[in-house]
Write an enzyme that holds these catalytic residues in place. Structure first.
Site, short mmCIF file in Angstrom:
data_model
loop_
_atom_site.label_atom_id
_atom_site.label_comp_id
_atom_site.label_asym_id
_atom_site.label_seq_id
_atom_site.Cartn_x
_atom_site.Cartn_y
_atom_site.Cartn_z
N GLU A 435 0.84 -1.22 0.00
CA GLU A 435 0.00 0.00 0.00
C GLU A 435 0.86 1.26 0.00
OE1 GLU A 435 -3.31 0.57 2.55
OE2 GLU A 435 -4.58 -0.56 1.19
N THR A 437 5.27 1.80 -0.08
CA THR A 437 6.31 1.52 0.91
C THR A 437 6.46 2.74 1.82
OG1 THR A 437 8.11 2.48 -0.36
CG2 THR A 437 7.64 0.14 -0.75
N GLN A 534 16.87 13.75 -0.66
CA GLN A 534 16.06 12.74 0.05
C GLN A 534 16.44 12.60 1.52
OE1 GLN A 534 15.45 9.05 -2.00
NE2 GLN A 534 14.54 10.08 -3.75
S1 MYA Z 1 -1.50 -2.16 -3.89
C1 MYA Z 1 -0.11 -1.40 -4.57
C2 MYA Z 1 0.28 -0.20 -3.85
N1 MYA Z 1 1.11 0.60 -4.66
C3 MYA Z 1 1.41 1.82 -4.30
O1 MYA Z 1 0.99 2.28 -3.26
C4 MYA Z 1 2.24 2.59 -5.24
C5 MYA Z 1 3.06 3.64 -4.57
N2 MYA Z 1 3.29 4.74 -5.45
C6 MYA Z 1 2.60 5.88 -5.41
O2 MYA Z 1 1.74 6.05 -4.56
C7 MYA Z 1 2.87 6.94 -6.46
O3 MYA Z 1 3.45 6.34 -7.59
C8 MYA Z 1 3.73 8.12 -5.92
C9 MYA Z 1 3.65 9.29 -6.90
C10 MYA Z 1 3.16 8.71 -4.62
C11 MYA Z 1 5.14 7.66 -5.69
N3 MYA Z 1 -3.19 11.25 -3.81
O4 MYA Z 1 3.89 12.91 -10.76
P1 MYA Z 1 3.30 12.44 -9.48
C12 MYA Z 1 -1.25 13.07 -8.12
C13 MYA Z 1 -3.76 12.06 -4.72
O5 MYA Z 1 3.89 12.93 -8.24
P2 MYA Z 1 4.45 9.85 -9.34
C14 MYA Z 1 -0.97 -2.98 -2.50
O6 MYA Z 1 0.11 -2.83 -2.03
C15 MYA Z 1 -0.32 14.27 -8.18
O7 MYA Z 1 -0.81 15.35 -7.43
N4 MYA Z 1 -3.11 12.47 -5.82
O8 MYA Z 1 3.25 10.84 -9.41
C16 MYA Z 1 -2.02 -3.92 -1.97
C17 MYA Z 1 -0.29 14.54 -9.65
O9 MYA Z 1 -1.46 15.25 -9.99
P3 MYA Z 1 -1.43 16.37 -11.16
C18 MYA Z 1 -1.86 12.02 -5.98
O10 MYA Z 1 5.71 10.59 -9.18
C19 MYA Z 1 -1.85 -4.29 -0.57
C20 MYA Z 1 -0.40 13.15 -10.28
O11 MYA Z 1 -1.00 12.32 -9.28
C21 MYA Z 1 -1.21 11.16 -5.06
O12 MYA Z 1 4.31 8.92 -10.48
C22 MYA Z 1 -3.02 -5.03 -0.03
C23 MYA Z 1 0.95 12.59 -10.65
O13 MYA Z 1 1.77 12.76 -9.50
C24 MYA Z 1 -1.94 10.78 -3.94
N5 MYA Z 1 -1.46 9.94 -3.02
O14 MYA Z 1 4.19 8.94 -8.05
C25 MYA Z 1 -3.54 -4.25 1.09
N6 MYA Z 1 0.04 10.90 -5.51
O15 MYA Z 1 -1.13 15.64 -12.43
C26 MYA Z 1 -4.69 -4.79 1.79
C27 MYA Z 1 0.16 11.57 -6.65
O16 MYA Z 1 -2.79 16.96 -11.12
C28 MYA Z 1 -5.02 -3.76 2.81
N7 MYA Z 1 -0.97 12.25 -6.94
O17 MYA Z 1 -0.35 17.31 -10.77
C29 MYA Z 1 -5.71 -4.24 3.93
C30 MYA Z 1 -5.50 -3.39 5.16
C31 MYA Z 1 -6.68 -3.22 5.97
C32 MYA Z 1 -7.21 -4.50 6.57
C33 MYA Z 1 -8.62 -4.35 6.81
C34 MYA Z 1 -9.29 -5.52 7.53
C35 MYA Z 1 -10.71 -5.40 7.50
#
Ligand code: MYA
Length: 626
Positions: A435, A437, A534
């Site tokens: 979700e 790192t 960083q």
């Molecule tokens: S699922 C896989 C999880 N994968 C990830 O989390 C990937 C991590 N990477 C990223 O989040 C992004 O690539 C990052 C940005 C943050 C590195 N909110 O050019 P940019 C917008 C809103 O900066 P990048 C798993 O693990 C930004 O403003 N907007 O993007 C399953 C920009 O907008 P604009 C955002 O450098 C696990 C555009 O996007 C956000 O490529 C299972 C481009 O931005 C944001 N956060 O990368 C889990 N970030 O174009 C089960 C960027 O308008 C869970 N933007 O300027 C269960 C737990 C609970 C249990 C419950 C029990 C009931």
């Protein structure tokens, strides 16, 4: 007089994801007389605002209290059946050993409604809000994280996109299936070459000539529920044509994909360190025909859809792990209360007391964060992304520490499978990785906050070009800065907390004040090159995390005092101890971030790491070689 250098955040040619992070999206350009004026989108996030040295208390003070009496009662009526399910039906150790959850157990969960906690009742779900959902997540986290992932991957991310972005027809068609018809959902984003850099996915969907469907090809890895899901939220590159320029560009689009469309297959369940009960698999898409009406959100908006699904679900991890920590503390406490060594019960030794206190502090802060965020979300706030990322980091690192210390308190017994903690430790390891790192989320926190602060500086810079038209803004900023010279910093947290906690709020105020000043110093020093720093960004993120932990606990324990709750004094002690530690750490991190001496150390880190990489590992003369 302070000076503003030019601060330019351009969508520059990117060679790293972090470069892309700083964009001008938050700036709206409008022409005012002869000067260009920036108006910055205001943000009510407590944490975003401290980056610009501004205190916007609304989200944290007073501690949000969203549940009506009826909602509290209906949540309580679910707690009993959930707890009974875990004590009478579920067998976490058995599922861990067999690497899957027994069908009988899953059926019982479906009966409980556990797979559709937040789906509106008219679609077959329980219709819980985020806070109610969080309370049940705590129970799941206390009992079985592997099972938690099966449930969480289904609803926290698997079909969450349909809840958030689905059209009425999509909701009508899919929500009853994933709520009552035993149909599992999954979230398919990650690919072999695209992990943290989520925007770089390669799966591709091509629109048919008659524009009635897309054909999807590609593969996804490490998909939770990937081997059992029949409905998936899938992200793929699609070609879009700019209507104004005619230019063609690839942009990510989100799709609802049914296994029944054909061409969807999966690999065998992955063998993992922990959360073994949950299914994790590769998923392959070969010429999958997706009807056009299965686009989720708008064409080309898929990256934002993915980010917002993740943002929206992150607090659930905090709530879940707060439950896990409670259970670890319970096991450790029971041992400390009973085990006698050197003629004394363990509970009487200072070193054990320190551990138990530290574990309790971390659990309290994790829970306070998760439920502050859930209640902000329930209050309709849209500005919770930074806080959600902070809570995910805090929860996953605290839970790891707490479980590890529980094992330490149990000593040799803690290492034995029977104690039930080794499975929890294995299960917990992934939470710092998936979700988002924690490393990437730290950069996300620092850069998003800096971008917000930078946009305000840019607004000021613009105002100075036409001072007569912008007097209000300039005076506001000037008086904030004048106040800071006499040590007030424009912050006043003390008025928001119980009198007993005021000296502690004062410490937090000082951190917030120095934090905002330091962000400005760093922005002026590094300009847009701050994105390359960083080491500094991590220090800022760590300080931000500590600051958030202080304010949420101060707010929550003030509420406990105001309501005269039986736990109030204990909560106050937890808060005071946390504030002493967190404020010292935050001050140190903030000071280090701006100190030039720190560069001396980080330069050495870079040199060492480069050499180690060049040499493919450790590079020193062995102790017996000459
Ligand atoms: S699922 C896989 C999880 N994968 C990830 O989390 C990937 C991590 N990477 C990223 O989040 C992004 O690539 C990052 C940005 C943050 C590195 N909110 O050019 P940019 C917008 C809103 O900066 P990048 C798993 O693990 C930004 O403003 N907007 O993007 C399953 C920009 O907008 P604009 C955002 O450098 C696990 C555009 O996007 C956000 O490529 C299972 C481009 O931005 C944001 N956060 O990368 C889990 N970030 O174009 C089960 C960027 O308008 C869970 N933007 O300027 C269960 C737990 C609970 C249990 C419950 C029990 C009931």
């Amino acid at each position: 007089m302070w000076q503003l250098k030019t601060i330019q955040f351009a969508k520059c040619s990117v060679h790293s994801i972090i470069f892309r992070r700083l964009s001008v999206s938050d700036f709206k350009l409008s022409t005012n007389r002869d000067s260009k004026q920036f108006s910055v989108k205001e943000n009510e996030s407590f944490m975003a605002n401290i980056f610009r040295r501004s205190l916007v208390p609304k989200q944290v003070f007073p501690y949000p209290d969203v549940l009506s009496l009826e909602q509290k009662e209906s949540t309580c009526s679910l707690i009993g059946p959930f707890e009974r399910f875990f004590s009478e039906i579920n067998d976490a150790a058995q599922s861990d050993e067999s690497g899957k959850v027994d069908e009988k157990i899953l059926s019982a969960l479906w009966e409980l409604g556990a797979f559709a906690l937040q789906v509106p009742p008219n679609f077959g779900g329980l219709g819980l809000n985020n806070t109610q959902y969080g309370r049940l997540c705590e129970i799941v986290g206390a009992n079985d994280l592997g099972l938690g992932i099966t449930i969480g991957a289904h609803q926290s991310i698997g079909f969450k996109g349909i809840l958030l972005y689905g059209t009425p027809e999509q909701k009508e068609k899919y929500l009853p299936k994933v709520s009552t018809e035993h149909v599992y959902a999954a979230f398919a984003l990650t690919e072999p070459s695209s992990g943290s850099d989520a925007g770089s996915i390669r799966s591709r969907a091509v629109k048919s000539d008659d524009k009635k469907y897309y054909v999807l090809n590609g593969s996804k890895i490490w998909i939770s529920n990937g081997g059992i899901a029949d409905i998936m939220t899938v992200f793929a590159q699609t070609e879009l044509v700019d209507l104004k320029t005619g230019e063609k560009k690839d942009k990510v689009t989100a799709f609802i994909v049914e296994r029944s469309f054909g061409g969807v297959t999966n690999g065998p369940p992955e063998k993992k360190m922990g959360i073994k009960a949950s299914n994790t698999a590769e998923v392959y898409f070969e010429d999958v025909k997706i009807p056009i009406e299965n686009i989720l959100g708008k064409e080309g908006d898929g990256f934002k859809v993915a980010m917002n699904i993740l943002n929206n679900g992150r607090f659930g991890m905090g709530a879940t792990l707060s439950g896990t920590m409670k259970k670890c503390i319970e096991i450790a406490t029971s041992h400390a209360n009973n085990r006698v060594q050197f003629g004394q019960k363990l509970k009487n030794y200072g070193s054990i007391q320190e551990k138990l206190a530290q574990m309790s502090i971390l659990q309290y802060a994790t829970e306070s964060m998760a439920f502050t965020i859930s209640q902000n979300m329930d209050n309709g706030s849209q500005d919770y992304h930074l806080e959600a990322a902070i809570s995910k980091i805090y929860a996953s690192e605290s839970a790891w520490y707490v479980c590890d210390e529980a094992i330490q308190i149990l000593g040799g017994m803690g290492f034995m499978v029977e104690a039930g903690l080794e499975r929890v430790l294995r299960d917990l390891r992934i939470f710092r990785i998936f979700e988002g790192t924690n490393d990437i989320l730290r950069l996300f926190i620092a850069l998003t906050g800096i971008q917000y602060a930078g946009s305000h500086l840019k607004e000021l810079q613009s105002a100075f070009k036409n001072p007569s038209a912008n007097l209000g803004l300039i005076f506001k900023e000037a008086s904030k800065r004048a106040a800071s010279k006499v040590g007030l910093g424009g912050c006043d947290l003390s008025s928001h907390v119980a009198p007993e906690l005021q000296p502690y709020a004062k410490k937090t105020e000082e951190c917030i004040d120095l934090f905002g000043q330091s962000v400005e110093v760093l922005l002026l020093r590094y300009n847009k090159n701050i994105v390359n720093e960083q080491f500094i960004l991590n220090l800022l993120a760590n300080a931000a995390i500590d600051i958030y932990s202080m304010v949420v606990t101060q707010s929550r324990s003030s509420r406990a005092l105001n309501l005269n709750l039986p736990t109030a004094q204990h909560e106050v002690y937890l808060t005071k101890a946390l504030t002493i530690q967190a404020s010292e750490r935050a001050m140190k991190n903030i000071t280090t971030a701006t100190s030039r001496r720190h560069q001396n150390l980080t330069e050495k880190f870079s040199i060492i790491a480069r050499t180690v990489c060049e040499k493919d590992g450790v590079y020193s003369t062995g102790v017996i070689e000459v």
